[in-house]
Enzyme design. Structure first.
Site, PDB file in Angstrom:
ATOM      1  CB  ALA A   1     -29.233 177.442 -28.818  1.00 42.07           C
ATOM      2  CD1 TRP A   2     -23.764 175.440 -29.183  1.00 42.87           C
ATOM      3  CD2 TRP A   2     -22.361 175.609 -30.905  1.00 42.87           C
ATOM      4  NE1 TRP A   2     -22.514 175.628 -28.663  1.00 42.87           N
ATOM      5  CE2 TRP A   2     -21.628 175.736 -29.704  1.00 42.87           C
ATOM      6  CE3 TRP A   2     -21.676 175.689 -32.104  1.00 42.87           C
ATOM      7  CZ2 TRP A   2     -20.236 175.942 -29.687  1.00 42.87           C
ATOM      8  CZ3 TRP A   2     -20.294 175.888 -32.076  1.00 42.87           C
ATOM      9  CH2 TRP A   2     -19.590 176.015 -30.892  1.00 42.87           C
TER      10      TRP A   2
ATOM     11  CG  HIS B   1     -27.337 157.957 -49.137  1.00 38.65           C
ATOM     12  ND1 HIS B   1     -27.407 158.128 -50.506  1.00 38.65           N
ATOM     13  CD2 HIS B   1     -26.016 157.870 -48.837  1.00 38.65           C
ATOM     14  CE1 HIS B   1     -26.175 158.125 -51.012  1.00 38.65           C
ATOM     15  NE2 HIS B   1     -25.320 157.964 -50.018  1.00 38.65           N
TER      16      HIS B   1
ATOM     17  CG  HIS C   1     -30.521 161.566 -49.929  1.00 37.03           C
ATOM     18  ND1 HIS C   1     -31.638 160.891 -49.512  1.00 37.03           N
ATOM     19  CD2 HIS C   1     -29.809 160.682 -50.660  1.00 37.03           C
ATOM     20  CE1 HIS C   1     -31.596 159.649 -49.970  1.00 37.03           C
ATOM     21  NE2 HIS C   1     -30.501 159.490 -50.686  1.00 37.03           N
TER      22      HIS C   1
ATOM     23  CG  ASP D   1     -28.493 158.548 -54.393  1.00 31.37           C
ATOM     24  OD1 ASP D   1     -28.515 158.827 -53.181  1.00 31.37           O
ATOM     25  OD2 ASP D   1     -29.218 157.667 -54.902  1.00 31.37           O
TER      26      ASP D   1
ATOM     27  CG  HIS E   1     -25.004 155.845 -53.259  1.00 22.20           C
ATOM     28  ND1 HIS E   1     -24.776 155.338 -51.995  1.00 22.20           N
ATOM     29  CD2 HIS E   1     -26.298 155.541 -53.559  1.00 22.20           C
ATOM     30  CE1 HIS E   1     -25.887 154.757 -51.558  1.00 22.20           C
ATOM     31  NE2 HIS E   1     -26.818 154.861 -52.483  1.00 22.20           N
TER      32      HIS E   1
ATOM     33  CG  HIS F   1     -29.181 153.261 -56.902  1.00 22.15           C
ATOM     34  ND1 HIS F   1     -30.524 153.042 -56.696  1.00 22.15           N
ATOM     35  CD2 HIS F   1     -28.807 154.143 -55.945  1.00 22.15           C
ATOM     36  CE1 HIS F   1     -30.933 153.765 -55.657  1.00 22.15           C
ATOM     37  NE2 HIS F   1     -29.918 154.444 -55.178  1.00 22.15           N
TER      38      HIS F   1
HETATM   39 MN    MN Z   1     -29.321 157.779 -51.654  1.00 17.06          MN
END
Ligand code: MN
Length: 259
Positions: free
Chosen positions: A62-63, A71, A75, A77, A81, A209
């Protein structure tokens, strides 16, 4: 760490003197994803299609094929980004030593309970250091807010009100401090993004950010179980895909915690 210390860590893991704590939210089709207002493009969450399922297409195996934004879920960054970090590292170029380091937990759970848009300040960071010591080199600074308890409920997790999202995060000066005043590896949160929900209206917009990724440091979002970490004394391991050209990556995040 000497060979002896590695052996002692292995012994401590076997005896339970050191526990491995999983700081990762489960990743599924229902994992909440950030929703940007028009005219901005949005990311897909996770979807998957079968390649085979122990059937004619592959009798013993199975796959799936995955489609997922970089994102999504817990997760990382990467510096590239953000436009301020565009000449910095992609996910594959991040030095692996930046992905392992001391975890430092700043607990603003009570503040966030009374004010879901709570903004972390330089005063908070300085008060933290006065009580717990200077944030060490290569640290991952983790903002604990209790927000992870909302992680399976998209509306509560994104918490979008009349004036946009209401979620905790650092203010502009705290973002600048984190990016420039201490040589940290990264900053991690329980919310959908490293910046506060209101940060689109800050100057600069999305200051963490802008400043942190612009300084070549890393972000980590949608963390789980930060309440299982001590304020200091844990070791964090961040494991993104080694994605060439990647701006971010879903990641498994683990911590070694002394008991
Ligand atoms: Mn992000």
């Amino acid at each position: 760490m000497s060979a002896t210390q590695v052996e002692s860590l292995i012994d401590d893991l076997a005896s339970g003197a050191v526990e491995v704590v999983d700081l990762t939210q489960p990743l599924s089709e229902s994992t909440p994803v950030i929703k940007l207002p028009p005219p901005f493009a949005n990311t897909p969450g996770l979807s998957r299609t079968e390649i085979s399922m122990y059937d004619d297409r592959g009798p013993a195996w199975a796959w799936y094929t995955l489609e997922i934004g970089e994102h999504v879920g817990t997760h990382l960054d990467a510096p590239i980004h953000w436009i301020t970090g565009r000449d910095g590292a992609d996910v594959a170029s991040i030095p692996p030593a930046s992905l392992v380091g001391p975890a430092v937990v700043i607990d603003k759970t009570a503040e966030t309970e009374s004010d879901p848009g709570y903004l972390l300040t330089v005063d908070d960071l300085e008060a933290f250091e006065a009580e717990h010591g200077r944030i060490p080199e290569r640290a991952w600074v983790l903002l604990r807010t209790g927000w992870g308890s909302r992680a399976q409920d998209e509306a509560a997790f994104l918490n979008v009100g009349e004036n946009g999202p209401v979620t905790p995060g650092p203010d502009v000066e705290a973002s600048r401090w984190l990016a420039t005043e201490r040589p940290i590896s990264g900053f991690g949160v329980e919310t959908v993004g490293i910046d506060a929900g209101a940060a689109g209206g800050f100057d600069p917009p999305f200051p963490l950010h802008n400043l942190l990724l612009g300084a070549g440091r890393l972000g980590l979002t949608q963390l789980a179980s930060l309440d299982k970490l001590p304020i200091t004394g844990a070791l964090i391991v961040v494991s993104p895909l080694k994605l060439v050209g990647g701006t971010g990556s879903p990641s498994r995040v683990l911590a070694f915690v002394p008991r």
